[in-house]
Design an enzyme around this catalytic site. Structure first.
Site, PDB file in Angstrom:
ATOM      1  N   ASP A 212      -6.431   8.730   9.712  1.00 58.46           N
ATOM      2  CA  ASP A 212      -5.085   8.327  10.086  1.00 58.46           C
ATOM      3  C   ASP A 212      -4.716   8.854  11.463  1.00 58.46           C
ATOM      4  O   ASP A 212      -5.032   9.993  11.815  1.00 58.46           O
ATOM      5  CB  ASP A 212      -4.071   8.839   9.054  1.00 58.46           C
TER       6      ASP A 212
ATOM      7  N   GLU B 164       0.846  -1.182   0.000  1.00 59.84           N
ATOM      8  CA  GLU B 164       0.000   0.000   0.000  1.00 59.84           C
ATOM      9  C   GLU B 164       0.888   1.241   0.000  1.00 59.84           C
ATOM     10  O   GLU B 164       1.780   1.373   0.844  1.00 59.84           O
ATOM     11  CB  GLU B 164      -0.911  -0.003   1.229  1.00 59.84           C
TER      12      GLU B 164
END
Length: 265
Positions: free
Chosen positions: A64, A53
């Site tokens: 995040d 990724e």
């Protein structure tokens, strides 16, 4: 469940490896985080990653945690942009496993879905994760991505009800990204208790690979996650080491410990 779209390169690759009994490993790196950052990709593949990724940094990464936010800030401070990161990937060439870009929908909309997905493919990217794109708004990008040869993987959380889970599993391509807990990315002391139930629910409605992420930080957690899901996504634990100065060899060694733990399952 019947698939809306045929499997692309990511899904074919992950299915083939999963069907041999292999637990899947997808580490994460923030694009542009350091000079020569693409060397991490080769190290990851050499350590046994099944896909990688690549985060395209965004200034407001709502899902995040602190570590990935810091990595994004570091990359942006170095002048990283989607175009520069994709140019780096194109220059790096094939690393032997599929690359899956991840970013927020604002960056997709900036150039438009068609241009964005075409740019991914030109750079050698096979998959895409857009964590802030809900399934009921994903129809356009799903079709555009598929036409460009990009597998758009959708996310499911412990709070996702069954009808929505069925739709996510049906529309997702490449894999279904199982979010182990309600919260943001980041290292944690233990695998969330909700992870096992979520992966069981997903597997009851699809045979697509299921990758479990958010909070998987250690070989022991990877091994436990591998008992429930087809594989794991490891991001914050990787990026903390990068931010602390770890080079490709250091990350190769760390990921090798996760690979060995998964192979013990």
């Amino acid at each position: 469940m019947t698939n809306i779209l045929a499997a692309g390169a990511v899904e074919r690759h992950l299915r083939a490896r999963r069907d041999t009994g292999r637990a899947l490993l997808m580490p994460y790196v923030t694009g542009g985080v350091t000079p020569g950052w693409t060397r991490y990709l080769t190290a990851f593949a050499e350590a046994g990653a099944d896909a990688i990724e690549v985060g395209l940094p965004f200034s407001d990464p709502t899902l995040d945690g602190v570590t990935i936010q810091q990595a994004s800030e570091a990359a942006l401070a170095r002048g990283a942009s989607t175009r520069r990161i994709l140019a780096d990937l194109a220059e790096a060439g094939d690393v032997g496993v599929p690359l899956v870009a991840s970013t927020y929908y604002n960056l997709v909309l900036h150039d438009g879905p068609e241009a964005f997905c075409a740019a991914l493919r030109r750079a050698g990217v096979d998959g895409l994760i857009v964590p802030d794109l809900p399934v009921h708004e994903a129809g356009e990008l799903t079709g555009v991505a598929a036409a460009a040869g990009v597998d758009l993987a959708l996310l499911a959380s412990p709070a996702t009800p069954r009808p929505r889970l069925e739709e996510i599993s049906r529309r997702s391509r490449g894999f279904v990204y199982a979010v182990s807990l309600m919260g943001t990315t980041g290292e944690r002391a233990a695998l969330a208790a909700s992870a096992a139930e979520l992966t069981t629910r997903i597997r009851s409605v699809t045979d697509r690979p299921v990758l479990l992420g958010f909070g998987i930080s250690t070989p022991g957690q990877a091994r436990e996650a591998g008992r429930h899901a087809d594989g794991v996504v490891v991001g914050a634990a990787v990026m903390r080491r990068v931010l602390d100065g770890a080079g490709p060899d250091d990350l190769r060694a760390f990921l090798a410990t996760l690979r060995r733990a998964l192979d013990q399952e």
